[in-house]
Design a protein around this motif. Structure first.
Motif, PDB file in Angstrom:
ATOM      1  N   GLU A   1       1.067  -1.153   0.362  1.00  0.00           N
ATOM      2  CA  GLU A   1      -0.646   0.264  -0.095  1.00  0.00           C
ATOM      3  C   GLU A   1       1.086   1.077   0.038  1.00  0.00           C
TER       4      GLU A   1
ATOM      5  N   GLU B   1       2.229   1.815  -3.910  1.00  0.00           N
ATOM      6  CA  GLU B   1       1.268   2.128  -4.189  1.00  0.00           C
ATOM      7  C   GLU B   1       0.989   4.377  -3.978  1.00  0.00           C
ATOM      8  N   LYS B   2       1.104   4.230  -2.672  1.00  0.00           N
ATOM      9  CA  LYS B   2       1.022   5.592  -2.747  1.00  0.00           C
ATOM     10  C   LYS B   2       2.310   6.555  -2.465  1.00  0.00           C
TER      11      LYS B   2
ATOM     12  N   ARG C   1       4.065   5.632  -5.360  1.00  0.00           N
ATOM     13  CA  ARG C   1       4.195   5.607  -6.702  1.00  0.00           C
ATOM     14  C   ARG C   1       3.179   7.166  -6.994  1.00  0.00           C
ATOM     15  N   ASN C   2       1.888   7.008  -6.436  1.00  0.00           N
ATOM     16  CA  ASN C   2       0.802   8.307  -7.154  1.00  0.00           C
ATOM     17  C   ASN C   2       0.907   9.747  -6.641  1.00  0.00           C
ATOM     18  N   GLU C   3       2.083   9.333  -5.371  1.00  0.00           N
ATOM     19  CA  GLU C   3       2.886  11.446  -5.323  1.00  0.00           C
ATOM     20  C   GLU C   3       3.935  10.915  -5.936  1.00  0.00           C
ATOM     21  N   GLY C   4       4.185  10.698  -5.801  1.00  0.00           N
ATOM     22  CA  GLY C   4       6.136  10.621  -6.440  1.00  0.00           C
ATOM     23  C   GLY C   4       6.694  10.669  -5.623  1.00  0.00           C
ATOM     24  N   ASN C   5       6.523  10.433  -4.603  1.00  0.00           N
ATOM     25  CA  ASN C   5       7.192  10.795  -3.509  1.00  0.00           C
ATOM     26  C   ASN C   5       7.693   9.706  -2.985  1.00  0.00           C
TER      27      ASN C   5
END
Ligand code: MN
Length: 195
Positions: free
Chosen positions: A43, A46-47, A49-53
């Motif tokens: 999780e 995934e977070k 990757r989605n936030e680019g952080n």
């Protein structure tokens, strides 16, 4: 999402060699922890990757290897044990053992001695190394260190204290001796045939 595998036998099935209480804790608390942690890490990835952080990427990749390998090894371990019904290596596996270790007895001796000599928390594994087309025995530290890339675990033994301390205390050799009574060779043979 990873899901826990069902135990292929009742909690009492490995008595007296592996106590009900030890198996209960091992399966419901420790193994569950590895599954839950792996899911949490997935999780977080995934977070990220989605936030680019990717601030925590080093820690996340390290934990993925640790908890993910812990989850996988426990599933192999639970499945390569079984009730005390005598099983044995298949003809194919036996031939390969003789080729690579000299004899079944020599394999068993090396696996036993390697298990005893594991420093702190780790596993002993019989593995198939596809690159070399041969069987080897490995000592794994924690759940993921000291592997050979691409190797397929065939038989694994949990040498973390939580796997024997409650029942055997510091008597590691007695735990290893007991393990040989509950090895489910049918499962190991299946893994070897499905390489
Ligand atoms: Mn364990």
């Amino acid at each position: 999402m990873l899901k826990m595998i069902d135990l292929p036998y009742p909690l009492t099935a490995l008595e007296p060699y592996y106590s009900t209480k030890t198996l209960d804790l091992h399966y419901h608390i420790l193994y569950k922890g590895y599954i839950d942690s792996t899911n949490k890490i997935e999780e977080s990835l995934e977070k990220a990757r989605n936030e680019g952080n990717f601030e925590n990427i080093k820690c996340l990749e390290k934990n993925l290897s640790f908890f993910g390998s812990g989850a996988i090894l426990h599933e192999l371990f639970f499945a390569n044990m079984g009730p005390v019904i005598p099983t044995e290596p298949s003809i194919n596996l036996m031939e390969q053992m003789i080729k690579n270790f000299g004899s079944y007895e020599k394999f068993k001796k090396q696996f036993t001695e390697a298990s005893k000599a594991i420093e702190a928390s780790g596993w002993c594994l019989l593995v198939w190394v596809p690159k070399w087309k041969k069987l080897e025995i490995l000592q794994c530290e924690k759940h993921q260190n000291l592997t050979l890339w691409g190797c397929k675990p065939l038989l694994v033994l949990d040498m973390w204290e939580h796997s024997y301390y409650l029942q055997y205390n510091t008597r590691r050799p007695a735990y290893i001796d007991a393990f040989w009574n509950i090895v489910n060779w049918n499962e190991v043979n299946k893994r070897f045939n499905n390489l």
